[in-house]
Design a protein around this motif. Structure first.
Motif, mmCIF file in Angstrom:
data_model
loop_
_atom_site.group_PDB
_atom_site.id
_atom_site.type_symbol
_atom_site.label_atom_id
_atom_site.label_comp_id
_atom_site.label_asym_id
_atom_site.label_seq_id
_atom_site.Cartn_x
_atom_site.Cartn_y
_atom_site.Cartn_z
ATOM 1 N N GLN A 180 0.845 -1.204 0.000
ATOM 2 C CA GLN A 180 0.000 0.000 0.000
ATOM 3 C C GLN A 180 0.877 1.249 0.000
ATOM 4 O OE1 GLN A 180 -3.335 -0.746 -0.557
ATOM 5 N NE2 GLN A 180 -2.265 -2.712 -0.541
ATOM 6 N N ARG A 181 1.942 1.220 0.802
ATOM 7 C CA ARG A 181 2.872 2.362 0.835
ATOM 8 C C ARG A 181 3.537 2.562 -0.524
ATOM 9 N NH1 ARG A 181 4.489 0.022 6.107
ATOM 10 N NH2 ARG A 181 3.358 1.235 7.656
ATOM 11 N N ARG A 182 3.969 1.449 -1.107
ATOM 12 C CA ARG A 182 4.654 1.507 -2.404
ATOM 13 C C ARG A 182 3.723 2.025 -3.497
ATOM 14 N NH1 ARG A 182 4.559 -1.823 -6.408
ATOM 15 N NH2 ARG A 182 3.587 -3.498 -5.227
ATOM 16 N N LEU A 183 2.500 1.502 -3.527
ATOM 17 C CA LEU A 183 1.534 1.940 -4.537
ATOM 18 C C LEU A 183 1.210 3.425 -4.395
ATOM 19 C CD1 LEU A 183 -0.891 -1.119 -4.495
ATOM 20 C CD2 LEU A 183 0.587 -0.416 -6.401
ATOM 21 N N ARG A 184 1.054 3.897 -3.174
ATOM 22 C CA ARG A 184 0.750 5.327 -2.966
ATOM 23 C C ARG A 184 1.918 6.190 -3.426
ATOM 24 N NH1 ARG A 184 1.322 9.096 1.627
ATOM 25 N NH2 ARG A 184 -0.144 10.783 1.282
ATOM 26 N N LYS A 185 3.115 5.750 -3.074
ATOM 27 C CA LYS A 185 4.311 6.512 -3.470
ATOM 28 C C LYS A 185 4.410 6.630 -4.991
ATOM 29 C CE LYS A 185 9.243 6.786 -2.526
ATOM 30 N NZ LYS A 185 10.380 6.179 -1.826
ATOM 31 N N LYS A 186 4.009 5.589 -5.703
ATOM 32 C CA LYS A 186 4.040 5.588 -7.166
ATOM 33 C C LYS A 186 2.806 6.261 -7.771
ATOM 34 C CE LYS A 186 5.151 1.663 -9.098
ATOM 35 N NZ LYS A 186 5.211 0.218 -9.399
ATOM 36 N N GLY A 187 1.865 6.690 -6.923
ATOM 37 C CA GLY A 187 0.645 7.322 -7.414
ATOM 38 C C GLY A 187 -0.356 6.333 -7.980
ATOM 39 N N GLU A 188 -0.256 5.070 -7.575
ATOM 40 C CA GLU A 188 -1.105 4.023 -8.128
ATOM 41 C C GLU A 188 -2.171 3.519 -7.158
ATOM 42 O OE1 GLU A 188 1.465 0.939 -9.609
ATOM 43 O OE2 GLU A 188 2.458 2.302 -11.002
ATOM 44 N N LEU A 189 -2.275 4.134 -5.990
ATOM 45 C CA LEU A 189 -3.297 3.726 -5.027
ATOM 46 C C LEU A 189 -4.435 4.724 -5.116
ATOM 47 C CD1 LEU A 189 -3.922 1.668 -2.785
ATOM 48 C CD2 LEU A 189 -2.892 3.267 -1.159
ATOM 49 N N ASN A 190 -5.642 4.240 -5.419
ATOM 50 C CA ASN A 190 -6.742 5.179 -5.635
ATOM 51 C C ASN A 190 -7.084 5.944 -4.353
ATOM 52 O OD1 ASN A 190 -9.036 4.014 -4.206
ATOM 53 N ND2 ASN A 190 -9.129 2.462 -5.806
ATOM 54 N N GLN A 191 -7.614 7.126 -4.539
ATOM 55 C CA GLN A 191 -7.851 8.044 -3.428
ATOM 56 C C GLN A 191 -8.813 7.474 -2.395
ATOM 57 O OE1 GLN A 191 -6.017 10.870 -3.016
ATOM 58 N NE2 GLN A 191 -6.927 10.848 -0.979
ATOM 59 N N ASP A 192 -9.777 6.696 -2.825
ATOM 60 C CA ASP A 192 -10.719 6.088 -1.882
ATOM 61 C C ASP A 192 -9.975 5.200 -0.885
ATOM 62 O OD1 ASP A 192 -13.371 5.398 -0.880
ATOM 63 O OD2 ASP A 192 -13.022 3.440 -1.798
#
Length: 112
Positions: free
Chosen positions: A57-69
């Motif tokens: 989850q941390r990695r995906l957010r850092k890459k901008g790939e974790l949806n805002q919801d």
């Protein structure tokens, strides 16, 4: 006409997406339980599937790939996005408090 009929009975057009969402929600629920038990969301990366999921989850957010919801849901339960930075800040604060106590006792910051 056939599509309409399938839609009318609730046919699922995106089974893979629904399975992914279900899996994410399951892990989120597990994290919520972890947070309730431990008081934080700092699951060690080496702690099995949950640790891997949290790291991802941390990695995906850092890459901008974790949806805002999902980001919002994680924020609501106090998810720690940068555990390493928080640990460093905590360590610094602890040493600063020790220095403040030394200064109060000795009147200076000239620690031997």
């Amino acid at each position: 006409d056939r599509v309409d009929k399938l839609n009318e009975i609730g046919f699922s057009w995106s089974v893979k997406a629904e399975a992914e969402e279900s899996k994410w929600q399951k892990r989120f629920n597990e994290l919520t339980a972890y947070q309730a038990k431990h008081g934080d969301c700092k699951v060690p990366a080496k702690q099995g599937e949950m640790g891997t999921w949290v790291h991802n989850q941390r990695r995906l957010r850092k890459k901008g790939e974790l949806n805002q919801d999902r980001v919002d849901k994680l924020n609501e339960i106090g998810f720690s996005w940068s555990v390493k930075a928080e640990a460093e800040e905590s360590k610094w604060q602890k040493r600063f408090n020790e220095l403040t106590a030394y200064q109060a006792k000795h009147g200076d910051c000239k620690v031997p």
